[in-house]
Scaffold this motif. Structure first.
Motif, PDB file in Angstrom:
ATOM      1  N   TYR A  23       0.829  -1.208   0.000  1.00 36.72           N
ATOM      2  CA  TYR A  23       0.000   0.000   0.000  1.00 36.72           C
ATOM      3  C   TYR A  23       0.863   1.258   0.000  1.00 36.72           C
ATOM      4  O   TYR A  23       0.482   2.280  -0.578  1.00 36.72           O
ATOM      5  CB  TYR A  23      -0.941   0.007   1.208  1.00 36.72           C
ATOM      6  N   SER A  27       0.678   4.164  -2.680  1.00 35.64           N
ATOM      7  CA  SER A  27       0.482   5.554  -2.275  1.00 35.64           C
ATOM      8  C   SER A  27       1.521   6.464  -2.919  1.00 35.64           C
ATOM      9  O   SER A  27       1.203   7.596  -3.326  1.00 35.64           O
ATOM     10  CB  SER A  27       0.557   5.673  -0.749  1.00 35.64           C
ATOM     11  N   ILE A 558      -7.050  -2.782  -6.350  1.00 37.87           N
ATOM     12  CA  ILE A 558      -6.649  -2.139  -5.094  1.00 37.87           C
ATOM     13  C   ILE A 558      -5.877  -0.863  -5.387  1.00 37.87           C
ATOM     14  O   ILE A 558      -6.063   0.171  -4.727  1.00 37.87           O
ATOM     15  CB  ILE A 558      -5.812  -3.107  -4.232  1.00 37.87           C
ATOM     16  N   SER A 561      -8.311   1.707  -6.143  1.00 34.12           N
ATOM     17  CA  SER A 561      -8.995   2.142  -4.930  1.00 34.12           C
ATOM     18  C   SER A 561      -8.139   3.123  -4.140  1.00 34.12           C
ATOM     19  O   SER A 561      -8.636   4.118  -3.601  1.00 34.12           O
ATOM     20  CB  SER A 561      -9.358   0.937  -4.054  1.00 34.12           C
ATOM     21  N   VAL A 562      -6.823   2.857  -4.070  1.00 33.13           N
ATOM     22  CA  VAL A 562      -5.905   3.764  -3.388  1.00 33.13           C
ATOM     23  C   VAL A 562      -5.836   5.092  -4.136  1.00 33.13           C
ATOM     24  O   VAL A 562      -5.820   6.181  -3.529  1.00 33.13           O
ATOM     25  CB  VAL A 562      -4.511   3.127  -3.260  1.00 33.13           C
ATOM     26  N   TYR A 563      -5.814   5.015  -5.457  1.00 30.37           N
ATOM     27  CA  TYR A 563      -5.806   6.225  -6.292  1.00 30.37           C
ATOM     28  C   TYR A 563      -7.066   7.041  -6.067  1.00 30.37           C
ATOM     29  O   TYR A 563      -7.007   8.245  -5.810  1.00 30.37           O
ATOM     30  CB  TYR A 563      -5.676   5.786  -7.747  1.00 30.37           C
ATOM     31  N   GLY A 565      -9.255   6.773  -3.542  1.00 32.17           N
ATOM     32  CA  GLY A 565      -9.360   7.186  -2.146  1.00 32.17           C
ATOM     33  C   GLY A 565      -8.382   8.283  -1.781  1.00 32.17           C
ATOM     34  O   GLY A 565      -8.732   9.243  -1.080  1.00 32.17           O
ATOM     35  N   MET A 602     -12.899   4.941   2.921  1.00 34.83           N
ATOM     36  CA  MET A 602     -11.933   4.570   1.893  1.00 34.83           C
ATOM     37  C   MET A 602     -11.042   3.423   2.344  1.00 34.83           C
ATOM     38  O   MET A 602     -10.607   2.612   1.506  1.00 34.83           O
ATOM     39  CB  MET A 602     -11.087   5.789   1.500  1.00 34.83           C
ATOM     40  N   THR A 603     -10.772   3.299   3.638  1.00 31.38           N
ATOM     41  CA  THR A 603     -10.039   2.124   4.130  1.00 31.38           C
ATOM     42  C   THR A 603     -10.855   0.869   3.897  1.00 31.38           C
ATOM     43  O   THR A 603     -10.324  -0.187   3.520  1.00 31.38           O
ATOM     44  CB  THR A 603      -9.701   2.285   5.617  1.00 31.38           C
ATOM     45  N   CYS A 606     -10.416   0.101   0.223  1.00 27.46           N
ATOM     46  CA  CYS A 606      -9.061  -0.275  -0.185  1.00 27.46           C
ATOM     47  C   CYS A 606      -8.597  -1.592   0.420  1.00 27.46           C
ATOM     48  O   CYS A 606      -7.826  -2.336  -0.201  1.00 27.46           O
ATOM     49  CB  CYS A 606      -8.073   0.833   0.192  1.00 27.46           C
TER      50      CYS A 606
END
Length: 873
Positions: A23, A27, A558, A561-563, A565, A602-603, A606
């Motif tokens: 992660y 990030s 994922i 999702s990180v992008y 979030g 968002m957690t 993700c």
């Protein structure tokens, strides 16, 4: 007492740290993307057939450095228009003989009603300046279908407007130059609209759409805006048909788009010219493309050339030029010109629009809502059918029902985990605020928000798994000849899958466009579960290697999702400084609670898809304790940081208020001060003791004994003034005002009342603006039995009620000129009409200027003078 760690704990920590690294790398990738590190800006010496950010920035420099303010009422606005016209004339001289270039300078006047921030207002305007250029081939007809590219050159109170929207004007100027210098002759005309009245509620574009001769030729439009100083140039709105997003998807060089932005656009305090073209007055297919980062500086004095994020304008320019080419070459553009597109759009099935999103700015995915009706319901169908497919050879309905019950149990547990992932960060944020004197510590340091709230969110996700064994399964493992652990894992997976499937379908039912995120989470979960089940046969169920077969296939979704979030949280944090204040004591908690909740959500997105399998290793008491320690450490460390900096300023509003009785008499004068976030004026005065001293107040003043400023005092900023809470009022001297102004704004009748049958009377009024020199706006607040008026085609807006007062009608009057405004009001019976008048002058007296200088460097202040008066007719 010895702290024992089992081999499963060790494996759990290995997995936890491996996921943390994964992660973390994602990030870093997201930061690289949203900071535009992947774009290399071209310099001044770039080839003339390429868009150059350096050349565009040179225009921004001229608009912000060489011109002193582009606000309505100030000379800089006309200077900016002259600069734009000069640049367009230079471009025209360089055009070839196969091009026709027309340049116009238009003053527009009008009046209309609109809804803004959920409130009804009326707008009257005069002498709003627009600059328009049309580039076409010499063979094109006057009525040829055209593409409009729009941006505004005015800026808001107190802001240099480098990002909003000097960057837009500069981009459009460079695009216009590029069209000419590249030798490309557009097959259909391109209209470049530089409008001078966006910050006053889209007045420039309204005037263009109501009066300009070229408006009827527009077949598509692109509106460029800025809610900051750069970053992702996001396609936030597209419509009213699927076609504009198709054009964008097929032509954008650096696609940046989320249709989910349309779902939440109305939540934020702002709007764009897109609504005028596409919704209110045009029904024209188009795109709304907005700079979203650098929101710290949006509508502040910090919106300067130096704050522009390198690479942002380059990406915007490359995209715009490619999209313009695609629009002008589209066969559907002609339909719009001939008004056949209006029929086509009207004949589309209800709800027809686009679902679209980019994948890490690499490529874009789009499809229609009709396609989504099929695609987005597939996961729900699979979830409902799987209990039958898994146990086809079992004993009929009872086996299906038992399996379905276990799936529902898994769904309930995962939903509980997601809810706890939201609740735990909120609880931690409230606990921190109870032991500290300042909120929003993460505001200037966004990484603190992630450090503070992700660990408690993870605890919330994992807690249901720790108590899973307390709830027996409905299925009998011995009958099915499988292990209980396999059935539990199966129930947890399909329960999680089912939750995302239901959310995806719910988005469709609600008519929203954000269901693509959970749809793709579900799709990749299926792939991961298939590979996991296959790996169990060779590696065993209780193996980290098997777990990795579940994790690795989900990396693409994922990462997205990180992008998604990371983008959402960063944007939200930057906007928290202007989202408004709520009265204490609850207002103190609002911003922290909102950010904590969003990070929790968002957690859940993700990390949630990994929980069904990974929780076997992670839902250990040792790991939960470790996360608790991290949460406490994060909250403790965060309390040592100051919420603001010069790069993340606190917003303060100072109004020098002058109450007048006639054209030269002052009744009262005061300083009215407010803030726009949860750290109240008490916080401000604590860290600005010189200002508190100048106002004859103590840094440790009490709201209970302080004199509060009423909402009516802020009438000139309505409805934005509704974002203020617990504003304070301090006495001010009137001597300087009397020296600076000969006459004040004043309302009077200019001819006798007209009496109609049925006891209806018409009052003829004249609003004199006095000797004010830099008028931003004049606002009328009318209460009483109003039945008609001369504004907005004689249509009065819906009445508004503020703080339990009588229903009133709000009209904002804007536009250059010192001449008086004349209008009439009609009353339906013999009752009195009360008219409250507020006029903003951007000039400040010396004492007010001194006050602004006493603020610390981490505070940004909007300061102006407001003249208030009341009349009864």
């Amino acid at each position: 007492m010895a702290f024992r760690v089992s081999s499963r704990d060790v494996s759990g920590f290995k997995l936890l740290f491996s996921l943390a690294i994964m992660y973390g790398l994602m990030s870093m990738l997201v930061y690289f993307i949203i900071q535009m590190k992947f774009i290399k800006p071209l310099d001044m010496d770039a080839p003339l057939d390429r868009f150059s950010e350096a050349r565009a920035v040179d225009h921004v420099r001229a608009l912000t450095k060489d011109i002193d303010g582009r606000q309505e009422g100030r000379p800089g606005l006309k200077e900016a228009a002259r600069y734009i016209i000069g640049q367009l004339e230079t471009i025209k001289k360089r055009a070839g003989s196969n091009m026709r270039i027309e340049i116009q300078e238009n003053l527009v006047n009008g009046s209309f009603n609109m809804m803004f921030l959920g409130h009804s207002i009326s707008l009257g305007y005069r002498n709003i300046l627009n600059v328009v250029m049309r580039i076409s081939s010499v063979d094109s007809q006057v009525s040829s279908s055209s593409v409009l590219l729009n941006g505004h050159f005015d800026s808001t109170l107190g802001s240099p407007g480098a990002g909003d929207c000097g960057s837009c004007v500069a981009s459009i100027l460079e695009i216009a130059r590029l069209v000419v210098d590249s030798g490309w002759v557009p097959p259909q005309p391109i209209i470049f609209l530089f409008n001078g009245g966006e910050e006053l509620f889209m007045l420039g574009t309204h005037g263009f759409m109501k009066t300009h001769e070229w408006r009827k030729t527009i077949g598509a439009f692109i509106n460029v805006e800025a809610s900051g100083t750069g970053g992702l140039d996001l396609l936030c709105q597209s419509g009213p048909s699927l076609w504009p997003s198709q054009v964008y998807a097929q032509s954008a060089i650096h696609p940046m788009a989320h249709s989910a932005a349309q779902d939440v656009f109305s939540v934020f305090p702002g709007d764009t010219d897109y609504r005028i073209f596409s919704k209110d007055y045009g029904n024209i297919p188009g795109l709304d493309i907005i700079f979203l980062f650098g929101g710290y500086f949006y509508h502040t004095s910090h919106d300067t050339l130096e704050r522009l994020l390198p690479g942002s304008i380059q990406a915007r320019g490359d995209n715009l030029f490619s999209i313009l080419k695609a629009f002008t070459n589209s066969s559907q553009l002609q339909n719009a010109h001939e008004k056949r597109s209006g029929e086509v759009i009207a004949n589309l099935p209800d709800g027809e629009s686009a679902i679209f999103f980019d994948y890490l700015t690499i490529f874009m995915i789009y499809y229609s809502r009709r396609a989504a009706l099929i695609l987005h319901n597939i996961p729900l169908v699979i979830f409902l059918v799987m209990p039958l497919l898994l146990h086809l050879g079992s004993s009929g309905l009872h086996s299906w029902f038992a399996t379905f019950c276990d799936f529902m149990k898994g769904m309930l547990f995962h939903a509980t985990g997601v809810i706890l992932a939201i609740i735990f960060p909120i609880i931690f944020s409230i606990l921190r605020l109870l032991f500290t004197s300042q909120a929003m510590n993460w505001f200037a340091h966004p990484y603190l928000a992630f450090m503070m709230f992700i660990p408690p969110a993870l605890i919330g996700l994992l807690i249901p798994r720790t108590v899973w064994s307390c709830f027996p399964l409905s299925q009998d493992a011995s009958v099915l000849k499988t292990s209980k652990e396999a059935l539990c894992e199966e129930a947890r997976f399909w329960g999680t899958f089912g939750l995302y499937a239901i959310i995806t379908s719910a988005y469709l039912v609600a008519g929203l466009s954000g269901g693509f995120l959970t749809f793709f989470l579900s799709a990749f979960m299926l792939l991961a579960w298939t590979l996991f089940c296959l790996s169990v046969k060779s590696c065993g169920r209780q193996s980290l290697r098997t777990t990795m077969f579940y994790v690795i296939p989900q990396i693409p979704t994922i990462a997205y999702s990180v992008y998604f979030g990371g983008f959402l949280v960063q944007f939200l944090i930057e906007k928290m400084g202007m989202m408004g204040a709520v009265p204490p004591p609850f207002g103190y908690f609002i911003q922290d609670v909102v950010v904590a909740a969003i990070i929790g959500v968002m957690t859940g997105f993700c990390v949630g898809p990994l929980v069904p399998v990974c929780s076997y290793w992670l839902a250990r008491s040792s790991i939960v304790q470790f996360l608790v320690h991290l949460s406490v450490l994060g909250l403790a460390l965060s309390s040592q940081f100051f919420p603001y900096s010069t790069a993340a300023p606190k917003r303060v509003v100072l109004q020098y208020t002058v109450h007048t009785a006639d054209s030269n008499q002052i009744v009262d004068s005061s300083y009215d001060i407010s803030v726009l976030d949860s750290n109240s004026l008490r916080f401000l005065f604590k860290h600005a003791p010189e200002m508190a001293k100048e106002l004859h107040s103590s840094p440790e003043f009490s709201f209970e004994t302080a004199k509060l400023s009423r909402h009516e005092t802020w009438m000139a900023l309505y409805p934005v003034s509704l974002l203020f809470a617990t504003s304070l009022k301090f006495p001010a001297q009137s001597d300087e005002i009397l020296k600076q102004y000969d006459h004040f704004p004043h309302l009077s009748t200019y001819e006798p009342h007209t009496i109609y049958s049925g006891e209806t009377r018409r009052v003829h009024l004249e609003l004199s603006l006095g000797s004010l020199e830099e008028i931003w706006v004049a606002v009328l607040n009318i209460t009483g039995p109003l039945s008609s008026w001369s504004f907005a085609d004689n249509v009065i807006p819906d009445p508004e009620t503020v703080e339990g007062g009588p229903p009133s009608y709000i009209c904002r009057l804007s536009g250059a000129g010192n001449e008086s405004w004349t209008f009439w009001l009609e009353a339906s019976n013999g009752g009195d009409l009360r008219v409250d008048v507020a006029v903003i002058d951007q000039r400040l007296v010396g004492s007010a200027k001194k006050l602004t200088s006493l603020l610390p460097e981490w505070a940004d202040i909007i300061a102006y003078s407001s003249f208030l008066s009341s009349y009864v007719f």
